[in-house]
Design an enzyme around this catalytic site. Sequence first.
Site, short mmCIF file in Angstrom:
data_model
loop_
_atom_site.label_atom_id
_atom_site.label_comp_id
_atom_site.label_asym_id
_atom_site.label_seq_id
_atom_site.Cartn_x
_atom_site.Cartn_y
_atom_site.Cartn_z
N GLU A 77 0.87 -1.19 0.00
CA GLU A 77 0.00 0.00 0.00
C GLU A 77 0.90 1.23 0.00
O GLU A 77 1.74 1.38 0.89
CB GLU A 77 -0.92 -0.03 1.22
CG GLU A 77 -1.89 -1.20 1.20
CD GLU A 77 -2.61 -1.36 -0.14
OE1 GLU A 77 -3.16 -0.37 -0.63
OE2 GLU A 77 -2.58 -2.47 -0.70
N CYS B 56 -1.33 9.45 3.82
CA CYS B 56 -1.39 9.01 2.42
C CYS B 56 -2.67 9.54 1.78
O CYS B 56 -2.74 9.72 0.58
CB CYS B 56 -1.33 7.50 2.34
SG CYS B 56 -2.51 6.72 3.43
P1 NAD Z 1 9.06 4.58 3.23
O1 NAD Z 1 8.79 3.91 1.93
O2 NAD Z 1 10.24 5.45 3.35
O3 NAD Z 1 9.19 3.50 4.39
C1 NAD Z 1 8.17 2.55 4.64
C2 NAD Z 1 8.77 1.36 5.36
O4 NAD Z 1 9.69 0.71 4.47
C3 NAD Z 1 9.58 1.74 6.60
O5 NAD Z 1 9.43 0.74 7.58
C4 NAD Z 1 10.99 1.73 6.08
O6 NAD Z 1 11.92 1.53 7.09
C5 NAD Z 1 10.95 0.55 5.12
N1 NAD Z 1 12.00 0.47 4.11
C6 NAD Z 1 12.77 1.45 3.61
N2 NAD Z 1 13.61 0.96 2.68
C7 NAD Z 1 13.36 -0.37 2.59
C8 NAD Z 1 13.88 -1.43 1.79
N3 NAD Z 1 14.84 -1.24 0.89
N4 NAD Z 1 13.36 -2.65 1.94
C9 NAD Z 1 12.38 -2.89 2.84
N5 NAD Z 1 11.85 -1.93 3.62
C10 NAD Z 1 12.32 -0.68 3.49
O7 NAD Z 1 7.72 5.36 3.61
P2 NAD Z 1 7.48 6.26 4.90
O8 NAD Z 1 8.17 7.55 4.69
O9 NAD Z 1 7.75 5.48 6.13
O10 NAD Z 1 5.92 6.47 4.85
C11 NAD Z 1 5.29 7.43 4.08
C12 NAD Z 1 4.71 6.83 2.82
O11 NAD Z 1 3.77 5.82 3.16
C13 NAD Z 1 3.96 7.83 1.98
O12 NAD Z 1 4.27 7.61 0.64
C14 NAD Z 1 2.50 7.48 2.26
O13 NAD Z 1 1.63 7.87 1.25
C15 NAD Z 1 2.58 6.01 2.41
N6 NAD Z 1 1.44 5.47 3.14
C16 NAD Z 1 0.51 4.75 2.46
C17 NAD Z 1 -0.60 4.25 3.10
C18 NAD Z 1 -1.64 3.46 2.38
O14 NAD Z 1 -2.46 2.82 3.03
N7 NAD Z 1 -1.66 3.48 1.06
C19 NAD Z 1 -0.76 4.49 4.47
C20 NAD Z 1 0.22 5.22 5.14
C21 NAD Z 1 1.32 5.70 4.47
#
Ligand code: NAD
Length: 520
Positions: A289, A323
């Site tokens: 997501e 999001c």
């Molecule tokens: P992010 O992609 O930076 O990180 C998300 C997660 O992925 C964190 O736990 C991070 O540590 C991990 N991560 C980072 N690099 C990784 C890798 N190479 N492999 C595996 N895991 C890795 O996102 P964020 O800044 O934490 O969150 C914000 C984003 O989340 C925004 O884009 C927002 O729109 C989205 N979001 C979406 C929803 C939804 O339901 N669609 C809900 C909440 C947030």
Amino acid sequence: MRQIFEPYEATKYSDWSDPELQKSFRETLREVEGQLGQDYPLVIGGEKITTDTFITSVDPGKTDRVVGRAAAGKAEHIEMAFEAAQEAFQEWKNWPMHDRARLLVRLAAVMRRRKRELAAWEVFEAAKNYLEAEADVAEAIDFCEYYARQSLKLADYVETHPFPGEENSTFYQPIGTGVVIPPWNFLLAILTGTVVGPVVVGNTVIVKPSPSTPIIAYKFMELVEEAGFPPGVINLLTGEDADLGDALVDDPRTRFINFTGSRATGERIIERASKVQPRQKYLKKVMAEMGGKDALIVDETADLDVAVEAAVAGAFGFQGQKCSAMSRLIVVDEVYDEMVGRFVEETRKLSVGPAEEDHNVAAVINEKQFNKIIDYIRKGKEEGGKVLLGGSEEAAAEGGYYIEPTIFGDVEPNATIAQEEIFGPVVAVIRARDFDHALEIANDTDYALTGGLISRSRERIMQATRDFEVGNLYINRKITGSLVGIQPFGGTRFSGTNSKAGGPDYLRLFMEAKTITERF
Ligand code: NAD
């Protein structure tokens, strides 16, 4: 089906305008403040594992204040976590669904008892103001309660047609050990929902929280222990993304990945997970997501009081770091000047300052995000957007990552700030010739998560229902704040795989079906 639990009901929010409530929550904040700055271990197989190195969680609104230091897991801990999770799976998968469901209901009860305290941790770790912090804990509780009830529906045989001389039965079973990767923005709610969903139907998980919010993840493990989950069912690996992210995704033992976060990380995970590794026995299943570029359309029939309220709440709640946040406001020409003028004036009234003092707009999560948002503000100006409010490239308050609410007017639909996810308190207002044009603009992005329409026209509402390409469409209200079990949540296109968290289809994603045919 026999009802064993009372019917599901979403948790109600408190009235934070009550001065007594404010006062008593401030006392809770002081109590939690006294616990800041401690070190936290990993939790693997029920054991607390300490490490030599740590990641530090700081208060975004007061960056010299350390919320806590979380153990930095490395390759050896990944090994331990898989061993513990795979071992626990052998028993956990055989628990009756009802008994697993009971643990979720108990987890919800434990959370409810510690609701205030958990909300206070969120104020410090993520700079959520009081209502936002409470809402996040409420959502975590709701995920437990709702999935507990939904799981019971999957315990039965699936309906199939009978066949003479044979018994045919089809049922669902859990898939195995998965990796859960939540974001920082709904630090307890999304972590809880993405963990307990797969777990209640019999899977075991390794949860790797965001390095920005590892302390609430440890608090979650305290609740899990108190609720009585068997060791190894839920394992916590905090640490650096560089050490844990790719390694967990690539591991041949990972059966599924339940990810919520940015598009870039989601795409990376999907690509890596699709590569079959040596000794891998299953194809990995990925639920991803991702981000949004969510638009609210206001047409000339709209009740502008409703529109202004929806726009301000949708855009600036939790500093626009949702999001589902309204990052594009698309207004038809006929009401553009009035609507935008009122939107700017209402936004001007928002206070900016520490979450601890319950300001409307508090700090954004970290330095990287602060710099990214400021870069977008700069880009918005360079590309000719008119700054109607805010627009400063400096911090809006001392001591933390504060950004003033910023509104750009007459933004071109294809401008960078109208296309890319900013994830901060910045809105691109776009002028549309008419409703059809507004809908065309709204649909013209890579994302399709939430959207909204403020209109009195039934015909337009019907058209938007059909043609507004989003996962969650809101009519005549704000476009954030979906409730578990009431508004199943999740987008389409590059907003994700549409797993619809908090919906009736969610748990099925973490199960596979098996069919048995016996001839007598
Ligand atoms: P992010 O992609 O930076 O990180 C998300 C997660 O992925 C964190 O736990 C991070 O540590 C991990 N991560 C980072 N690099 C990784 C890798 N190479 N492999 C595996 N895991 C890795 O996102 P964020 O800044 O934490 O969150 C914000 C984003 O989340 C925004 O884009 C927002 O729109 C989205 N979001 C979406 C929803 C939804 O339901 N669609 C809900 C909440 C947030």
